[in-house]
Design an enzyme around this catalytic site. Structure first.
Site, PDB file in Angstrom:
ATOM      1  N   HIS A  81       0.827  -1.202   0.000  1.00 50.78           N
ATOM      2  CA  HIS A  81       0.000   0.000   0.000  1.00 50.78           C
ATOM      3  C   HIS A  81       0.869   1.263   0.000  1.00 50.78           C
ATOM      4  O   HIS A  81       1.637   1.481   0.942  1.00 50.78           O
ATOM      5  CB  HIS A  81      -0.872  -0.040   1.266  1.00 50.78           C
ATOM      6  CG  HIS A  81      -1.770   1.117   1.459  1.00 50.78           C
ATOM      7  ND1 HIS A  81      -1.808   1.842   2.635  1.00 50.78           N
ATOM      8  CD2 HIS A  81      -2.677   1.689   0.639  1.00 50.78           C
ATOM      9  CE1 HIS A  81      -2.713   2.788   2.534  1.00 50.78           C
ATOM     10  NE2 HIS A  81      -3.254   2.733   1.340  1.00 50.78           N
ATOM     11  N   ARG A  82       0.753   2.069  -1.057  1.00 52.43           N
ATOM     12  CA  ARG A  82       1.599   3.261  -1.272  1.00 52.43           C
ATOM     13  C   ARG A  82       3.089   2.886  -1.222  1.00 52.43           C
ATOM     14  O   ARG A  82       3.923   3.650  -0.744  1.00 52.43           O
ATOM     15  CB  ARG A  82       1.298   4.359  -0.252  1.00 52.43           C
ATOM     16  CG  ARG A  82      -0.183   4.721  -0.143  1.00 52.43           C
ATOM     17  CD  ARG A  82      -0.422   5.909   0.763  1.00 52.43           C
ATOM     18  NE  ARG A  82      -1.766   5.869   1.348  1.00 52.43           N
ATOM     19  CZ  ARG A  82      -2.213   6.647   2.315  1.00 52.43           C
ATOM     20  NH1 ARG A  82      -1.425   7.592   2.801  1.00 52.43           N
ATOM     21  NH2 ARG A  82      -3.435   6.533   2.800  1.00 52.43           N
ATOM     22  N   LYS A  99      -6.997   9.592  -7.717  1.00 50.31           N
ATOM     23  CA  LYS A  99      -7.661  10.370  -6.667  1.00 50.31           C
ATOM     24  C   LYS A  99      -8.854  11.107  -7.274  1.00 50.31           C
ATOM     25  O   LYS A  99      -8.841  11.484  -8.451  1.00 50.31           O
ATOM     26  CB  LYS A  99      -6.702  11.377  -6.022  1.00 50.31           C
ATOM     27  CG  LYS A  99      -5.487  10.777  -5.370  1.00 50.31           C
ATOM     28  CD  LYS A  99      -5.741   9.538  -4.539  1.00 50.31           C
ATOM     29  CE  LYS A  99      -6.386   9.815  -3.194  1.00 50.31           C
ATOM     30  NZ  LYS A  99      -6.473   8.553  -2.379  1.00 50.31           N
ATOM     31  N   GLU A 153      -4.328   4.099  -8.221  1.00 48.91           N
ATOM     32  CA  GLU A 153      -5.559   4.706  -7.714  1.00 48.91           C
ATOM     33  C   GLU A 153      -5.626   6.152  -8.193  1.00 48.91           C
ATOM     34  O   GLU A 153      -4.745   6.966  -7.881  1.00 48.91           O
ATOM     35  CB  GLU A 153      -5.631   4.680  -6.182  1.00 48.91           C
ATOM     36  CG  GLU A 153      -6.945   5.329  -5.733  1.00 48.91           C
ATOM     37  CD  GLU A 153      -7.100   5.555  -4.239  1.00 48.91           C
ATOM     38  OE1 GLU A 153      -6.382   4.928  -3.438  1.00 48.91           O
ATOM     39  OE2 GLU A 153      -7.965   6.392  -3.890  1.00 48.91           O
ATOM     40  N   GLU A 213       0.768  -0.394  -4.750  1.00 47.54           N
ATOM     41  CA  GLU A 213      -0.347   0.518  -4.976  1.00 47.54           C
ATOM     42  C   GLU A 213       0.185   1.929  -4.860  1.00 47.54           C
ATOM     43  O   GLU A 213       1.068   2.209  -4.029  1.00 47.54           O
ATOM     44  CB  GLU A 213      -1.429   0.270  -3.927  1.00 47.54           C
ATOM     45  CG  GLU A 213      -2.709   1.052  -4.120  1.00 47.54           C
ATOM     46  CD  GLU A 213      -2.862   2.287  -3.245  1.00 47.54           C
ATOM     47  OE1 GLU A 213      -3.886   2.958  -3.356  1.00 47.54           O
ATOM     48  OE2 GLU A 213      -1.935   2.590  -2.449  1.00 47.54           O
ATOM     49  N   ASP A 241      -1.024   6.356  -5.549  1.00 43.71           N
ATOM     50  CA  ASP A 241      -2.116   7.319  -5.749  1.00 43.71           C
ATOM     51  C   ASP A 241      -1.655   8.361  -6.744  1.00 43.71           C
ATOM     52  O   ASP A 241      -0.511   8.821  -6.691  1.00 43.71           O
ATOM     53  CB  ASP A 241      -2.455   8.005  -4.429  1.00 43.71           C
ATOM     54  CG  ASP A 241      -2.840   6.995  -3.366  1.00 43.71           C
ATOM     55  OD1 ASP A 241      -3.976   6.494  -3.405  1.00 43.71           O
ATOM     56  OD2 ASP A 241      -1.986   6.693  -2.506  1.00 43.71           O
ATOM     57  N   HIS A 301      -0.578  11.126  -2.374  1.00 43.50           N
ATOM     58  CA  HIS A 301      -1.867  10.695  -1.814  1.00 43.50           C
ATOM     59  C   HIS A 301      -2.816  11.845  -1.488  1.00 43.50           C
ATOM     60  O   HIS A 301      -3.981  11.846  -1.878  1.00 43.50           O
ATOM     61  CB  HIS A 301      -1.648   9.861  -0.551  1.00 43.50           C
ATOM     62  CG  HIS A 301      -2.929   9.414   0.074  1.00 43.50           C
ATOM     63  ND1 HIS A 301      -3.615  10.161   1.011  1.00 43.50           N
ATOM     64  CD2 HIS A 301      -3.684   8.308  -0.141  1.00 43.50           C
ATOM     65  CE1 HIS A 301      -4.722   9.530   1.350  1.00 43.50           C
ATOM     66  NE2 HIS A 301      -4.792   8.402   0.678  1.00 43.50           N
ATOM     67  N   ASP A 310       0.502  -2.084   4.647  1.00 38.53           N
ATOM     68  CA  ASP A 310       1.671  -1.224   4.862  1.00 38.53           C
ATOM     69  C   ASP A 310       2.870  -2.062   5.278  1.00 38.53           C
ATOM     70  O   ASP A 310       3.985  -1.554   5.347  1.00 38.53           O
ATOM     71  CB  ASP A 310       1.361  -0.194   5.961  1.00 38.53           C
ATOM     72  CG  ASP A 310       0.202   0.695   5.583  1.00 38.53           C
ATOM     73  OD1 ASP A 310       0.171   1.166   4.438  1.00 38.53           O
ATOM     74  OD2 ASP A 310      -0.687   0.920   6.437  1.00 38.53           O
TER      75      ASP A 310
HETATM   76  O1  G3P Z   1      -6.463   1.333  -2.585  1.00 36.17           O
HETATM   77  C1  G3P Z   1      -6.600   1.108  -1.224  1.00 36.17           C
HETATM   78  C2  G3P Z   1      -6.339   2.343  -0.423  1.00 36.17           C
HETATM   79  O2  G3P Z   1      -5.157   2.924  -0.893  1.00 36.17           O
HETATM   80  C3  G3P Z   1      -7.438   3.352  -0.481  1.00 36.17           C
HETATM   81  O3  G3P Z   1      -7.321   4.361   0.460  1.00 36.17           O
HETATM   82  O4  G3P Z   1      -6.733   6.571   1.347  1.00 36.17           O
HETATM   83  O5  G3P Z   1      -5.048   4.784   1.404  1.00 36.17           O
HETATM   84  O6  G3P Z   1      -5.676   5.841  -0.742  1.00 36.17           O
HETATM   85  P1  G3P Z   1      -6.136   5.413   0.614  1.00 36.17           P
HETATM   86 CA    CA Z   2      -4.565   4.649  -2.324  1.00 40.15          CA
END
Ligand code: G3P
Ligand code: CA
Length: 276
Positions: free
Chosen positions: A15-16, A145, A143, A42, A44, A57, A265
């Site tokens: 994640h990120r 935004k 992702e 992943e 953003d 993000h 994470d």
């Molecule tokens: O894609 C899952 C997650 O990244 C979505 O929420 O706020 O961490 O971008 P956020």
């Molecule tokens: Ca995300």
């Protein structure tokens, strides 16, 4: 409807990037995730004032860069009010060393050399992030935004979709968004690009939502889905990617429930579980 599952086992999705070990949404975080053995990462994507797709993000630059010191009079430091050249001058790494957001520096999980390297880390363009992914024969969840009401709303989907196609990465990318109309636009631009519907709260009939959007994946917050509903969606041919899960017990329960992938994470923790 074809599933986008890249494999029959649960995917480890950083994640990120591995953001417990490196500043989020940077190539440093992606490198850590790759080294750990995450199946994909992943990121953003937002858009700068001059229309560049940038990996970040928040709507604003304050939390993850030194923008406050560099541009003290530009608050609230919206991404869309800065040119890419301005954003490129910012340090997206030092805050991680100062704040140690997941306490992994304190835990001794990082060497001094690693944290020293984070100083001055730049925000990558989406192109750079995709090229890093492609060069490493890896996979990525992009992702988009939600830019509703912001400059970029009209063009962000088309730009992301055409960049993925230009780089010949349609088969190694999944595009997600909380803005589900963006996902419909992705399909209008390129029906072969897999999409995932992000949801933060429970949806009465997820399969109906996915069918309406022609999406391949359901990407719920972990609190927005019941374990027993995962297999039902999988049996309907959809993928289910759950976020953001950092504890072992929940990871284990989701794997047993046949989840397609887990955003975490701590890809280092999920790697251990998946290797067992
Ligand atoms: O894609 C899952 C997650 O990244 C979505 O929420 O706020 O961490 O971008 P956020
Ligand atoms: Ca995300």
């Amino acid at each position: 409807m074809p599933s986008k599952t890249f494999s029959s086992r649960t995917l480890n999705i950083a994640h990120r990037g591995a953001r417990s070990l490196a500043p989020e949404n940077t190539l440093a975080a992606a490198r850590q995730a790759l080294q750990i053995g995450a199946d994909m990462w992943e990121l953003d994507v937002g858009m700068t004032a001059d229309g560049e797709l940038v990996v970040v993000h928040d709507d604003t630059l304050e939390r993850t860069s030194n923008v406050k010191a560099m541009f003290p009079n530009r608050q609230p430091w919206f991404v869309h009010e800065f040119t890419f050249e301005e954003i490129r001058r910012l340090d997206f790494g030092s805050w991680f060393n100062e704040q140690d957001p997941f306490k992994q520096i304190a835990a001794g999980a990082l060497t001094q050399a690693e944290t020293k390297n984070y100083v001055g880390e730049r925000a990558p363009t989406l192109r750079e992030a995709l090229l890093f992914t492609r060069d490493n024969h890896w996979r990525v969840n992009v992702e988009i935004k939600d830019l509703s009401g912001r400059p970029g709303d009209a063009s962000v989907v088309e730009k992301v979709a055409s960049l993925i196609k230009e780089l010949d990465m349609v088969d190694s990318a999944l595009v997600s968004s909380f803005n589900h109309s963006y996902l419909e636009r992705v399909k209008a631009v390129n029906p072969n690009l897999a999409t995932g519907a992000l949801v933060a709260s429970p949806v009465a009939d997820p399969a109906a939502l996915l069918r309406r959007l022609n999406a391949q994946a359901y990407n719920p917050r972990v609190t927005a889905i019941r374990l027993q509903d995962i297999a039902v969606l999988r049996d309907h041919g959809f993928d289910v990617y759950v976020w953001t899960v950092n504890d072992k017990e929940t990871m284990q329960a989701l794997i047993e429930a046949r989840v397609s992938g887990i955003f975490t994470d701590f890809p280092q923790t999920l790697r251990e579980i998946l290797n067992q």
